[in-house]
Design a protein around this motif. Sequence first.
Motif, mmCIF file in Angstrom:
data_model
loop_
_atom_site.group_PDB
_atom_site.id
_atom_site.type_symbol
_atom_site.label_atom_id
_atom_site.label_comp_id
_atom_site.label_asym_id
_atom_site.label_seq_id
_atom_site.Cartn_x
_atom_site.Cartn_y
_atom_site.Cartn_z
ATOM 1 N N ALA A 79 12.894 -2.649 -6.658
ATOM 2 C CA ALA A 79 12.557 -3.846 -5.881
ATOM 3 C C ALA A 79 13.414 -3.994 -4.636
ATOM 4 O O ALA A 79 13.281 -4.975 -3.893
ATOM 5 N N TRP A 218 4.246 -5.911 -8.646
ATOM 6 C CA TRP A 218 5.055 -6.750 -7.767
ATOM 7 C C TRP A 218 6.404 -6.096 -7.476
ATOM 8 O O TRP A 218 6.923 -6.188 -6.359
ATOM 9 N N SER A 222 7.569 -5.246 -3.786
ATOM 10 C CA SER A 222 8.746 -5.928 -3.242
ATOM 11 C C SER A 222 9.730 -4.948 -2.634
ATOM 12 O O SER A 222 10.375 -5.237 -1.616
ATOM 13 N N LYS A 226 8.444 -5.711 1.756
ATOM 14 C CA LYS A 226 8.400 -7.080 1.247
ATOM 15 C C LYS A 226 7.559 -8.000 2.139
ATOM 16 O O LYS A 226 6.921 -8.941 1.639
ATOM 17 N N ASN A 227 7.525 -7.739 3.428
ATOM 18 C CA ASN A 227 6.710 -8.580 4.310
ATOM 19 C C ASN A 227 5.226 -8.374 4.043
ATOM 20 O O ASN A 227 4.448 -9.338 3.955
ATOM 21 N N ALA A 229 4.058 -7.283 1.270
ATOM 22 C CA ALA A 229 3.837 -7.784 -0.087
ATOM 23 C C ALA A 229 3.616 -9.294 -0.068
ATOM 24 O O ALA A 229 2.720 -9.817 -0.739
ATOM 25 N N ARG A 230 4.429 -10.009 0.715
ATOM 26 C CA ARG A 230 4.259 -11.459 0.809
ATOM 27 C C ARG A 230 2.898 -11.812 1.407
ATOM 28 O O ARG A 230 2.228 -12.741 0.942
ATOM 29 N N VAL A 236 7.545 -12.307 -3.962
ATOM 30 C CA VAL A 236 8.678 -11.392 -3.831
ATOM 31 C C VAL A 236 9.974 -12.033 -4.313
ATOM 32 O O VAL A 236 10.730 -11.433 -5.089
ATOM 33 N N ASP A 237 10.243 -13.266 -3.862
ATOM 34 C CA ASP A 237 11.503 -13.924 -4.228
ATOM 35 C C ASP A 237 11.595 -14.125 -5.741
ATOM 36 O O ASP A 237 12.629 -13.848 -6.354
ATOM 37 N N LYS A 240 12.282 -10.807 -7.572
ATOM 38 C CA LYS A 240 13.653 -10.327 -7.463
ATOM 39 C C LYS A 240 14.618 -11.164 -8.286
ATOM 40 O O LYS A 240 15.512 -10.626 -8.951
#
Length: 349
Positions: A79, A218, A222, A226-227, A229-230, A236-237, A240
């Motif tokens: 991740a 996910w 991530s 991550k961008n 993915a969002r 993402v947050d 993690k």
Amino acid sequence: MTDTSVQKKDERLGRVSLFTKLLRRPEFGALLGAIVIYVMFAVVDTTGQFTTLQGTAGWTDFAAPIGIIAVFVALLMIAGEFDLSSGVMVGTSGLLLGLLVSEFQWGIWPAILFVMVFAGLIGLMNGMLVIKTGLPSFIVTLATFFILKGANLAVTKGFTGTVRVSGIDKADGFDSAREIFATTFNFAGANFQIAVVWWIAITILGTILLNNTVFGNWIFASGGDKNAARNAGVPVDRTKVTLFIMTSLSAALVGIMLVLRLRGMQAGQGVGQEFYYIIAAAVGGTLLTGGAGSAIGASIGAAIMGIAAIGIPYAMWDQDWVSTFLGVILFAAVLVNTLISRKANGARK
């Protein structure tokens, strides 16, 4: 474009050999390395015990605690994050359990539950600090490492006057807890630690989680981008933070195993072990940059470390070279995994 041309194109794109598929597995290089290293130590063994079941019990005893944590360290690394507090968390958990039992007369099972909750909160804190501050996880968890390291020493000396907690075997529930977390079992005449069973089970759990669940998707997303993915709706947050919690809980589990097995705990226990977990994950094919890796690979990496740790004394080599050997293994494994990955990605069949 005709149906015939579409069909031909699809066949060409799908023409990938079994060998190429194996090359694309992140743990393939580690498996080859494990076989080579095992055979090497089997050849140079001077005791005749290395390849026996009792010899296997020896190196799995060393590898199991590393493998249990390395599985979740690998998921966290996939991740795109690191946890440098996982090693000291092993000692913190064991010391906390020991203090609750020996100084406050708690039963073993309530103390275990409290320790796991505490570990989960430390993982939550690490994750939230990384997310909210935007600081690299390397820095955040390194700070946690030093905080816990100092607290372990100061609090233990404050309560016991020494750097060790002991006497937990007199507490209620000790025997039943030890049976689950720290006993041995006999297999074909060899005595294996129950930690090996936990290691295998956690490896299976990590593999299923990573490869057969939405949460696994996910994790990969991530660490990959991550961008993107969002933008695709991946939390993402939350992913993690959850992985930080799981990593901390796995360290607490190993700490509980050790304190029950040893019937006590030193304040410095676990310090430095965090690099073993990262090495195991990296040797197993987990990219340091995130986005790729496997739970099985991390366990193979832990197995390699166990084989080396036991194989070196069996070969009558100077044990002072163990760390040097592990450093060479890390470099060689990452290099081989990189070369294999490039070959696999460039292969047509």
